[in-house]
Design a protein around this motif. Structure first.
Motif, short mmCIF file in Angstrom:
data_model
loop_
_atom_site.label_atom_id
_atom_site.label_comp_id
_atom_site.label_asym_id
_atom_site.label_seq_id
_atom_site.Cartn_x
_atom_site.Cartn_y
_atom_site.Cartn_z
N ILE A 78 43.38 42.33 28.32
CA ILE A 78 42.27 43.25 28.35
C ILE A 78 41.03 42.61 27.81
N TRP A 83 39.77 39.76 27.85
CA TRP A 83 39.36 38.75 28.85
C TRP A 83 38.75 39.67 30.13
N GLU A 84 39.37 40.62 30.31
CA GLU A 84 38.90 41.55 31.48
C GLU A 84 37.45 42.17 31.04
N ARG A 106 34.66 39.38 31.44
CA ARG A 106 34.53 39.50 32.86
C ARG A 106 33.60 40.40 33.46
N LEU A 132 36.93 51.55 31.75
CA LEU A 132 38.47 50.84 31.55
C LEU A 132 39.13 51.88 31.33
N ASP A 180 50.58 40.90 31.75
CA ASP A 180 49.46 41.62 31.88
C ASP A 180 48.18 40.52 31.43
#
Length: 444
Positions: free
Chosen positions: A86, A88-89, A92, A127, A440
């Motif tokens: 999460i 790194w999400e 990004r 998110l 994940d």
């Protein structure tokens, strides 16, 4: 009705039943900072009804209120990224909006991701909404609901008055271990002979040409003019780094020593002292540092930054030796390569790197055990973020926001696993938890 005096921090389920039931579900996460937001997203993505309670007006905690850079994502001295999932999400999503960039840390503490905090607020909203998290802002937990030694909910204060939350698992992501403290967990607490790291008021300056003065030169000028007595500069190093906005720098300069952040009087005084120091550092920068001659204060953090307060004494206590020896653990649910960064050193900061024990970055990292998130004698509760179970020295390494998000994802995934299986959180199957984290995107 006969009123029975309440314990100031704990109530029984029967006592909690006197309050309106606001929510009843699987996982309640208290604290919507980096750890809490990641925990809630993870739990909801694994199919559990999840509530996220935050006292501020937005998610992100320190990440949106105090700082503008994620540290701990990379191991210093190497190119290895040690945090995924999460966290790194989020990075990004920020980069895709041209609202983030990577930069080397001032002290070689690894590559950081500097971002626009206003965009980060929206990213966390998206998110959480996308995962199906129920988000309750402007709400603060006041008491913990306990059935014996098991946490089964919280009482919260909202703009509409008090309310009752029921949950199969509660995640304490408050930073100050507010829920663990109220539940009677074993904790390390600030006191006169147990000094915690100092607090910092951050601020931003606009109208700056940051390339005209290097960090080394900035530190030299701080020592010169601080030692002369012309300026009151409690810290003689620190950073004033570029941001996503042209001509704007974000500072990490002030230092407020000797404060117990869990004492409301001391914390209130620290807020005022942080503002006083900010004005003095602005005066120094604009009068003495090339590139800052026409700078002006563009804004200060709405609250002072707290590095350390209460820490859990959990099933395992992460130690200095674990950090410096780059130790691996069978139940690791996160990784960290950040050095021991101890600001409780007068005007300077102590740096000790993973794998070397000195000032030499190695690129190595260590595992963060799941047991550091588990209280010893209280069930139904996990902690995540900077209130994890660690010694003062180890905490000075593992408290970065990258690790907070990784711990949050682990806690949320474990909470969902326990709620789904009807098991105690301390008894979740570790192989299954680690496998789910890897699937994940987590880096273990």
């Amino acid at each position: 009705m006969t009123l029975v005096p309440f314990d100031p921090v704990r109530v029984t389920p029967e006592e909690a039943g006197r309050y309106p039931l606001l929510w009843d579900g699987d996982v309640a996460v208290i604290g919507g900072g980096s750890a809490g937001a990641a925990a809630a997203v993870a739990a909801a993505r694994h199919g559990r009804g999840t509530l996220l309670v935050e006292s501020a007006a937005c998610l992100g905690g320190t990440g949106t209120a105090v700082l503008d850079t994620f540290y701990g994502l990379y191991a210093p001295g190497g190119a290895e990224r040690v945090v995924g999932g999460i966290a790194w999400e989020v990075c990004r999503a920020l980069t895709d909006r041209d609202a983030a960039f990577e930069r080397l840390n001032t002290y070689g503490a690894g590559t950081g991701v500097t971002y626009d905090p206003e965009v980060l607020k929206v990213v966390w909203d998206e998110l959480a909404r996308g995962a199906g998290v129920a988000v309750l802002l402007h709400a603060r937990a006041s008491r913990v609901v306990m059935d014996g030694d098991t946490v089964c909910g919280v009482l919260i204060e909202t703009v509409a008055g008090p309310g009752h939350i029921r949950a199969r698992v509660v995640v304490d992501a408050t930073g100050d271990a507010d829920i663990a403290w109220r539940a009677g967990c074993a904790l390390e607490r600030p006191r006169a002979d147990r000094v915690v790291q100092p607090l910092t008021q951050t601020f931003r300056l606009a109208g700056v040409d940051p390339v005209r003065t290097t960090t080394a030169e900035l530190h030299r000028l701080m020592r010169e003019h601080g030692d002369s007595g012309a300026y009151d500069l409690p810290r003689r190093e620190g950073s004033a780094h570029r941001t996503t906005a042209p001509g704007v720098v974000h500072t990490n300069l002030t230092r407020v020593h000797g404060v117990d952040p869990t004492d409301p009087w001391q914390l209130s005084e620290a807020e005022a002292e942080g503002r006083r120091q900010s004005v003095e550092y602005v005066r120094f920068l604009t009068e003495r540092v090339p590139g800052y001659e026409r700078a002006f204060l563009a804004g200060a953090a709405p609250r002072i930054g707290v590095r350390e307060s209460r820490r859990l004494i959990g099933e395992y206590v992460l130690t200095r030796d674990d950090v410096l020896s780059a130790r691996e653990f069978d139940d690791a649910v996160a990784r960290c390569g950040a050095p021991i960064e101890d600001h409780a050193a007068g005007r300077d900061t102590i740096w000790r790197y993973v794998g070397s024990g000195d000032t030499t970055p190695t690129g190595r990292s260590y595992g963060v055990p799941f047991r550091c998130l588990v209280p010893r004698r209280v069930d139904g509760l996990l902690v995540a973020g900077r209130c994890l179970s660690a010694t003062h020295d180890a905490h000075a390494s593992v408290r970065s926001m990258g690790q907070c998000m990784a711990m949050g994802q682990a806690a949320g995934t474990a909470a969902a696993q326990a709620a789904a299986g009807g098991t105690r959180v301390r008894s979740v199957d570790m192989a299954t938890l680690r496998e789910r984290l890897v699937v994940d995107g987590a880096l273990l």
